[in-house]
Design a protein around this motif. Structure first.
Motif, PDB file in Angstrom:
ATOM      1  N   SER A   1     -46.391  39.818  30.317  1.00 45.72           N
ATOM      2  CA  SER A   1     -45.432  38.736  30.124  1.00 45.72           C
ATOM      3  C   SER A   1     -45.352  37.896  31.390  1.00 45.72           C
ATOM      4  O   SER A   1     -45.447  38.415  32.500  1.00 45.72           O
ATOM      5  CB  SER A   1     -44.061  39.324  29.790  1.00 45.72           C
ATOM      6  N   LEU A   2     -45.166  36.602  31.225  1.00 46.47           N
ATOM      7  CA  LEU A   2     -45.007  35.710  32.375  1.00 46.47           C
ATOM      8  C   LEU A   2     -43.559  35.670  32.854  1.00 46.47           C
ATOM      9  O   LEU A   2     -43.273  35.155  33.908  1.00 46.47           O
ATOM     10  CB  LEU A   2     -45.451  34.288  32.019  1.00 46.47           C
TER      11      LEU A   2
ATOM     12  N   HIS B   1     -49.826  40.523  22.608  1.00 38.27           N
ATOM     13  CA  HIS B   1     -50.903  41.325  22.018  1.00 38.27           C
ATOM     14  C   HIS B   1     -51.032  42.614  22.811  1.00 38.27           C
ATOM     15  O   HIS B   1     -50.776  42.625  24.010  1.00 38.27           O
ATOM     16  CB  HIS B   1     -52.246  40.582  22.097  1.00 38.27           C
ATOM     17  N   SER B   2     -51.455  43.680  22.150  1.00 37.94           N
ATOM     18  CA  SER B   2     -51.700  44.911  22.885  1.00 37.94           C
ATOM     19  C   SER B   2     -53.025  44.818  23.645  1.00 37.94           C
ATOM     20  O   SER B   2     -53.188  45.418  24.696  1.00 37.94           O
ATOM     21  CB  SER B   2     -51.707  46.115  21.947  1.00 37.94           C
ATOM     22  N   HIS B   3     -53.979  44.056  23.115  1.00 40.52           N
ATOM     23  CA  HIS B   3     -55.262  43.804  23.763  1.00 40.52           C
ATOM     24  C   HIS B   3     -55.545  42.301  23.698  1.00 40.52           C
ATOM     25  O   HIS B   3     -55.225  41.638  22.717  1.00 40.52           O
ATOM     26  CB  HIS B   3     -56.392  44.564  23.067  1.00 40.52           C
ATOM     27  N   CYS B   4     -56.149  41.772  24.727  1.00 34.27           N
ATOM     28  CA  CYS B   4     -56.458  40.349  24.793  1.00 34.27           C
ATOM     29  C   CYS B   4     -57.434  39.962  23.679  1.00 34.27           C
ATOM     30  O   CYS B   4     -58.484  40.597  23.530  1.00 34.27           O
ATOM     31  CB  CYS B   4     -57.065  40.012  26.147  1.00 34.27           C
ATOM     32  N   PRO B   5     -57.129  38.915  22.899  1.00 33.04           N
ATOM     33  CA  PRO B   5     -58.046  38.491  21.847  1.00 33.04           C
ATOM     34  C   PRO B   5     -59.312  37.812  22.398  1.00 33.04           C
ATOM     35  O   PRO B   5     -60.288  37.651  21.681  1.00 33.04           O
ATOM     36  CB  PRO B   5     -57.227  37.508  21.014  1.00 33.04           C
ATOM     37  N   HIS B   6     -59.316  37.467  23.685  1.00 31.41           N
ATOM     38  CA  HIS B   6     -60.474  36.803  24.287  1.00 31.41           C
ATOM     39  C   HIS B   6     -61.473  37.791  24.878  1.00 31.41           C
ATOM     40  O   HIS B   6     -62.671  37.660  24.667  1.00 31.41           O
ATOM     41  CB  HIS B   6     -60.015  35.823  25.373  1.00 31.41           C
TER      42      HIS B   6
END
Length: 54
Positions: free
Chosen positions: A52-53, A39-44
């Motif tokens: 990325s991990l 996502h470009s911005h966190c949905p939370h």
């Protein structure tokens, strides 16, 4: 992010993987929520801190 906080986050991710939850490929560095999609911005929390991990 402090050393202990980062260690705790990594432990939580490993625990979720063992339990059988979908493995996250991304994480929000602001609220530390695991995300399965980019996502470009966190949905939370709405911050633009998704990384990325890998």
């Amino acid at each position: 992010m402090s050393l202990f906080r980062k260690a705790g986050t990594e432990f939580e991710r490993a625990k979720r993987a063992v339990i059988g939850n979908e493995e996250a490929a991304f994480v929000c560095t602001s609220c530390e929520e695991d995300l399965t999609e980019e996502h470009s911005h966190c949905p939370h929390c709405g911050e633009a801190t998704v990384e990325s991990l890998e």
